[in-house]
Design an enzyme around this catalytic site. Structure first.
Site, PDB file in Angstrom:
ATOM      1  N   LYS A  10       8.104   1.730  23.936  1.00  0.00           N
ATOM      2  CA  LYS A  10       7.443   2.317  22.772  1.00  0.00           C
ATOM      3  C   LYS A  10       8.222   3.549  22.314  1.00  0.00           C
ATOM      4  CE  LYS A  10       2.695   1.250  24.341  1.00  0.00           C
ATOM      5  NZ  LYS A  10       2.184   0.475  23.191  1.00  0.00           N
ATOM      6  N   ASP A  67       5.647  -5.201  25.830  1.00  0.00           N
ATOM      7  CA  ASP A  67       4.583  -4.289  25.411  1.00  0.00           C
ATOM      8  C   ASP A  67       3.292  -5.038  25.099  1.00  0.00           C
ATOM      9  OD1 ASP A  67       3.464  -1.822  24.879  1.00  0.00           O
ATOM     10  OD2 ASP A  67       4.103  -1.798  22.780  1.00  0.00           O
ATOM     11  N   ASP A 109       0.979   2.973  29.780  1.00  0.00           N
ATOM     12  CA  ASP A 109       1.737   1.880  29.167  1.00  0.00           C
ATOM     13  C   ASP A 109       2.912   2.445  28.393  1.00  0.00           C
ATOM     14  OD1 ASP A 109       2.675  -0.436  28.036  1.00  0.00           O
ATOM     15  OD2 ASP A 109       1.115  -0.540  26.504  1.00  0.00           O
ATOM     16  N   ARG A 123      -2.767  -8.361  27.869  1.00  0.00           N
ATOM     17  CA  ARG A 123      -3.290  -9.738  27.870  1.00  0.00           C
ATOM     18  C   ARG A 123      -2.808 -10.511  29.099  1.00  0.00           C
ATOM     19  NH1 ARG A 123      -0.426 -10.866  22.239  1.00  0.00           N
ATOM     20  NH2 ARG A 123      -1.009  -8.672  22.150  1.00  0.00           N
TER      21      ARG A 123
END
Length: 531
Positions: free
Chosen positions: A285, A355, A278, A359
């Site tokens: 990030k 990011d 991720d 979900r």
């Protein structure tokens, strides 16, 4: 590693290292026979050394002493267990992990472990076996120095479990030992998956690992690719994976009882987050926050590890594992803040943060899982940094509003020794996800971030009893602690196995009462979007 039961005098038990766990106050007249015999063989020097070094049996205390040939073991290790009145098997599991690491440091190949007299010898056996097997774990396959050290190096291969005085070996103890070995092996396997670098565990590799686990356990494995995801109208899943050159994978493992009646029972559905790396996508990030994002598939590793054990347990109901594996990467075709994605359920989602991708994948996978009409769904996900802020690195956040299912999962976690804390999931937070242009946003305000994520997921489970476990903190340990090494922990494997065991026991002992619950918990059919 070979574990076996032995009885008799601790000082005559074969093993390079004799391990004696002690509660506070047991250095005196209430000493167990293992300590008394060892201290006698050493002419009182063991108790004397303990007193001199300040060892009182407190949790995390330990003391190693050379026996100078006066016992069958070269050394004796005293382990503190703390206050007996507050004892939980997890304390013993952590202590056994420390013993395993001490054995590695001393380069011993065999250990004699005196089981403490506790309320349940079966629980003590499971705690020690799991603690030792988890404690010897090391992930150093990519270190050339470690590879050189391993050539001909001493390795702990034999553990003799010394039964408490007056305790006989039984089938129940044998079963506890076997179960503990399976759980520890599956947990270490899950830890390997989490610790592997993201160029080694891609969605394709993870899917192959699932396929191999299914083959070994006699499970049915169905692996799908991008076309299958498209056919299932999983618009959120497809959005997340759009920016990566790695192909996404849809993983479905199934355990089915051989008994026809059992096979017709409503299944248990286990869902694991599997973002193998991720980057944050276009909401990139910072470097420090990206380094450990290989661990963002820890939920799927736990589910797959648990399925390995569940296959051997053979519960009297089906168990399904549902996993959507992909990467979240920035690219010219990556999904963007401001995009609107359409889920399999038909709900539209405005993207405000790429990011907050886990979900999205989970939402589509949860919808898919509910369509199999499960009795309950448990999902595990490294979902939010907010949960780490709230609960730290060692406590799992548990969410859900189906009281019975949440209670059962928390009970299983307590028995398994994995600490969880129930978090609120309140409609008062729904406004944080309100969108002006879609049914909902994927990310809201900073406050209550882990609750917001749980509320988002709840939209995709309908009336199915559901528990969401946010394992963002405990999925990876920041330091060595008890049986934990720095890195992947395999958290969730033990809880899922224990939940299945408890559910199976309940169903076996009260089959007439299980049916109404199963009937009431069937999910409503998912609403698919119009074409």
């Amino acid at each position: 590693m070979n574990f076996s039961f032995v009885s008799g005098d601790a000082t005559r038990t074969s093993g390079d290292l004799l391990v004696i766990p002690l509660f506070e106050g047991e250095l005196g007249d209430s000493a167990p026979s293992s300590l008394s015999s060892a201290d006698g063989a050493l002419e009182g020097r063991l108790r004397g050394a303990a007193t001199q070094e300040g060892f009182k049996g407190r949790a995390d205390q330990s003391l190693v002493m050379h026996t100078l040939g006066r016992t069958s073991s070269e050394r004796v290790l005293l382990l503190g267990l703390g206050n007996r009145a507050r004892f939980h098997p997890e304390v013993l599991r952590l202590a056994a992990g420390r013993a395993a690491k001490t054995a590695q440091r001393l380069k011993v190949t065999s250990v004699a472990f005196a089981l403490p007299a506790t309320e349940s010898t079966q629980d003590a056996v499971r705690a020690v076996v799991e603690g030792v097997a988890l404690g010897v774990y090391r992930f150093d396959k990519y270190k050339s120095s470690a590879r050189e050290e391993k050539k001909g190096a001493a390795k702990l291969g034999k553990v003799s479990l010394l039964l408490p005085e007056g305790t006989e070996r039984t089938r129940e103890l044998d079963a506890a030992l076997t179960l503990a070995q399976r759980v520890a092996e599956a947990t270490n396997w899950a830890r390997d998956l989490v610790n592997e670098p993201p160029n080694a565990v891609t969605p394709t590799v993870l899917a192959e690992a699932a396929r191999q686990a299914a083959k070994e356990g006699g499970l049915k494995a169905t692996i799908g690719g991008r076309r299958d995801i498209e056919k299932l109208d999983m618009g959120m899943f497809l959005g997340v994976t759009a920016g990566s050159t790695e192909e996404p994978r849809l993983i479905h493992l199934t355990y089915m009882p051989k008994n026809a009646r059992d096979a017709k029972q409503p299944p248990l559905a286990l869902v694991g987050k599997a973002v193998t790396f991720d980057s944050g996508g276009l909401s990139l990030k910072p470097t420090d926050g990206m380094v450990d994002m290989k661990t963002d598939m820890a939920g799927s590793a736990a589910v797959l590890g648990a399925m390995k054990v569940i296959a051997a347990l053979k519960p009297p109901f089906p168990v399904h594992a549902f996993i959507g594996a992909c990467e979240n990467m920035p690219a010219g075709n990556a999904y963007k803040p401001g995009d609107i994605l359409t889920s399999r359920l038909g709900k539209t989602v405005e993207i405000t943060n790429t990011d907050a991708e886990g979900r999205l994948v989970l939402g589509d996978i949860l919808t898919w899982a509910t369509e199999h009409k499960p009795a309950a769904i448990i999902d595990l996900a490294t979902l939010t940094g907010a949960c780490i802020v709230a609960l730290g690195n060692y406590i799992v956040g548990a969410f859900g509003d189906h009281e019975e299912t949440v209670t059962q999962v928390l009970q299983a976690a307590r028995t398994a020794g994995e600490e969880m804390w129930r978090m609120p999931i309140s409609d008062m937070q729904k406004d944080a996800l309100r969108s002006e242009v879609a049914d909902m946003k994927n990310s809201g305000e900073r406050w209550g971030g882990s609750i917001n994520a749980a509320i988002f997921l709840r939209e995709f489970v309908g009336e199915t009893p559901w528990v969401h476990l946010d394992i963002a903190g405990p999925a990876s340990s920041p330091k060595e602690r008890g049986y934990l090494s720095k890195g992947g922990t395999g958290v969730g494997v033990r809880t899922l196995v224990e939940y299945v065991r408890l559910r199976a026991q309940t169903q076996d002992t009260a089959p007439a009462e299980a049916a109404p619950e199963a009937k009431a918990s069937k999910a409503k059919p998912a609403r698919k979007r119009a074409k």
